[in-house]
Scaffold this motif. Structure first.
Motif, PDB file in Angstrom:
ATOM      1  N   ARG A 105       0.853  -1.189   0.000  1.00  0.00           N
ATOM      2  CA  ARG A 105       0.000   0.000   0.000  1.00  0.00           C
ATOM      3  C   ARG A 105       0.890   1.240   0.000  1.00  0.00           C
ATOM      4  O   ARG A 105       1.709   1.420   0.900  1.00  0.00           O
ATOM      5  N   ILE A 106       0.737   2.065  -1.020  1.00  0.00           N
ATOM      6  CA  ILE A 106       1.577   3.266  -1.125  1.00  0.00           C
ATOM      7  C   ILE A 106       1.076   4.311  -0.136  1.00  0.00           C
ATOM      8  O   ILE A 106      -0.124   4.595  -0.056  1.00  0.00           O
ATOM      9  N   LEU A 107       2.012   4.884   0.614  1.00  0.00           N
ATOM     10  CA  LEU A 107       1.677   5.833   1.668  1.00  0.00           C
ATOM     11  C   LEU A 107       1.907   7.278   1.256  1.00  0.00           C
ATOM     12  O   LEU A 107       1.046   8.135   1.450  1.00  0.00           O
ATOM     13  N   SER A 108       3.086   7.544   0.689  1.00  0.00           N
ATOM     14  CA  SER A 108       3.445   8.943   0.448  1.00  0.00           C
ATOM     15  C   SER A 108       4.496   9.052  -0.648  1.00  0.00           C
ATOM     16  O   SER A 108       5.169   8.074  -1.003  1.00  0.00           O
ATOM     17  N   GLU A 130      -3.086  15.605  -2.439  1.00  0.00           N
ATOM     18  CA  GLU A 130      -3.743  14.403  -1.952  1.00  0.00           C
ATOM     19  C   GLU A 130      -4.178  13.573  -3.151  1.00  0.00           C
ATOM     20  O   GLU A 130      -4.828  14.088  -4.066  1.00  0.00           O
ATOM     21  N   ILE A 149      -2.945   8.585  -0.500  1.00  0.00           N
ATOM     22  CA  ILE A 149      -1.536   8.893  -0.749  1.00  0.00           C
ATOM     23  C   ILE A 149      -1.323  10.405  -0.647  1.00  0.00           C
ATOM     24  O   ILE A 149      -2.093  11.189  -1.193  1.00  0.00           O
ATOM     25  N   ASP A 194       7.185   5.857  -0.596  1.00  0.00           N
ATOM     26  CA  ASP A 194       7.203   4.954   0.554  1.00  0.00           C
ATOM     27  C   ASP A 194       5.916   4.157   0.612  1.00  0.00           C
ATOM     28  O   ASP A 194       4.814   4.714   0.460  1.00  0.00           O
ATOM     29  N   GLY A 195       6.061   2.842   0.817  1.00  0.00           N
ATOM     30  CA  GLY A 195       4.913   1.954   0.945  1.00  0.00           C
ATOM     31  C   GLY A 195       5.094   0.999   2.094  1.00  0.00           C
ATOM     32  O   GLY A 195       6.167   0.926   2.705  1.00  0.00           O
ATOM     33  N   THR A 196       4.056   0.242   2.399  1.00  0.00           N
ATOM     34  CA  THR A 196       4.119  -0.684   3.527  1.00  0.00           C
ATOM     35  C   THR A 196       5.131  -1.793   3.305  1.00  0.00           C
ATOM     36  O   THR A 196       5.701  -2.322   4.257  1.00  0.00           O
ATOM     37  N   SER A 256      10.285   0.884  -0.254  1.00  0.00           N
ATOM     38  CA  SER A 256      10.425   2.275  -0.695  1.00  0.00           C
ATOM     39  C   SER A 256      11.330   2.326  -1.911  1.00  0.00           C
ATOM     40  O   SER A 256      12.131   1.413  -2.155  1.00  0.00           O
TER      41      SER A 256
END
Length: 384
Positions: free
Chosen positions: A163-166, A252, A257, A280-282, A285
């Motif tokens: 899951r992509i975070l940022s 956003e 993300i 960065d992802g779970t 990166s």
């Protein structure tokens, strides 16, 4: 057996400018000619015939002579009546819409640099005109074809991140003021009345980079700055910089993300490339630039300990792995030119039409609105 050759005339408006000359004429169209043309699926070889257009007769003549070309003019209407099939525009932003409109009226297919217009409604109008005229239209989205971002796209498509975070992006470099060293960018970039400004320039790029690689943009919050208020132009005259030379944006995206992208012509480079994106992802990166892309998977992530009383001894960059090329990467502008030529010649798909261009203009326009009003702005859907 010699394959049949088919010539295709391309009116290239704005080739005396830096981008129009280097990337589009020399490294794309002339490079295609140097490789013997562009092979089509039916075996035909497409041979591009550029017709150079610009405002300076002497510059056009010099370029034509240097590259063995004999078709050039300062009269756009003359070029549009030449029998060419494609019109390309790399003029300054403030002149682009008029050139594109005249090409559509003349019945030429259009491929253009961005932004395609000075405002969203103007960009959508060009899209409607192109659709009504039944011509093919495309917009340059060059950064999608950079080796580093193609590797990043490969990672996203392969599920590397979980899951992509940022996303955190840094773009820019120091553009000299023009007094004691010549500026690397033309002076119009710093005049809002001429279509200048880094938000107008770069947010068009960030729209397609974020959406084509990661997810649609749903909101923007931007802070614009003019860090260098006075510059010196090409004639040595001091002028006020009326456009922003730096922009700090938070976007956003779908899926929660968050993207933070800094764009600046008033920063000195302390990174490996002029633009870098960290995703960065779970599960892992990646850091992607123009050419390189490095990753750190969850299973290989070390456990750093924050201790400000001791010097850092870890080689943090050494803990990342290089993503292999796995293919040969050609010049990104040339790759997209070949796609558009095939789109015109044999109707192969080309997704970056004038609606895609309008979305880029929209994000820039909303970014300026956000900066002026100091608030978060939602990004609505666009349709022609």
């Amino acid at each position: 057996m010699v394959n049949e050759q088919r010539s295709i005339g391309i009116v290239m408006n704005g080739v005396t400018g830096r981008m129009g000359y280097r990337q589009h004429l020399v490294r794309s169209i002339l490079a295609i000619r140097q490789q013997g043309g562009l092979s089509l699926p039916d075996g035909t070889v497409l041979w591009p015939e550029p017709i150079l257009v610009g405002r300076s007769e002497s510059k056009l003549q010099t370029i034509a002579k240097e590259h063995g070309l004999d078709r050039w003019t300062t009269d756009l209407d003359e070029a549009l009546r030449s029998g060419a099939e494609i019109y390309f525009d790399a003029q300054v932003t403030s002149m682009r819409s008029e050139g594109v409109r005249r090409a559509i009226d003349a019945g030429l297919h259009v491929y253009t640099e961005k932004p395609i217009a000075e405002d969203t409604e103007g960009a959508l109008e060009l899209g409607r005109l192109a659709r009504s005229a039944g011509i093919k239209a495309g917009v340059v989205q060059d950064k999608l074809f950079l080796p580093g971002l193609r590797k990043l796209k490969r990672l996203v498509d392969g599920g590397f991140f979980g899951r992509i975070l940022s996303v955190r992006g840094e773009f820019g470099y120091w553009v000299f003021e023009g007094d004691w060293q010549e500026a690397q960018r033309p002076s119009w970039n710093y005049r809002a009345e001429d279509g200048g400004g880094i938000i107008v320039d770069m947010f068009c790029h960030w729209r397609y980079v974020l959406e084509d690689i990661l997810a649609p943009v749903r909101s923007v919050q931007a802070l614009a700055a003019t860090h260098i208020p006075e510059r010196v132009d090409e004639q040595g005259r001091t002028y006020p910089a009326t456009a922003d030379d730096a922009a700090y944006g938070i976007f956003e995206l779908d899926g929660g993300i968050v993207a933070q992208l800094n764009s600046s012509w008033a920063t000195r480079v302390f990174r490996d490339e002029l633009v870098e994106f960290q995703v960065d992802g779970t599960e892992g990166s990646a850091v992607a630039g123009l050419r390189r892309c490095r990753v750190q998977h969850r299973s290989m992530t070390p456990k750093p300990v924050w201790n400000p009383d001791l010097p850092a001894t870890e080689d943090f960059r050494g803990q990342w792995q290089e993503v292999p090329d796995n293919t040969e990467f050609d010049n990104g502008f040339k790759v997209q030119w070949e796609m558009f030529l095939r789109h015109v010649a044999c109707d192969e798909p080309f997704p970056w039409d004038f609606l895609a261009g309008a979305r880029g203009v929209q994000l820039a326009e909303l970014g300026l609105e956000s900066a002026a009003e100091g608030r978060r702005v939602e990004v609505p859907e666009l349709t022609l």
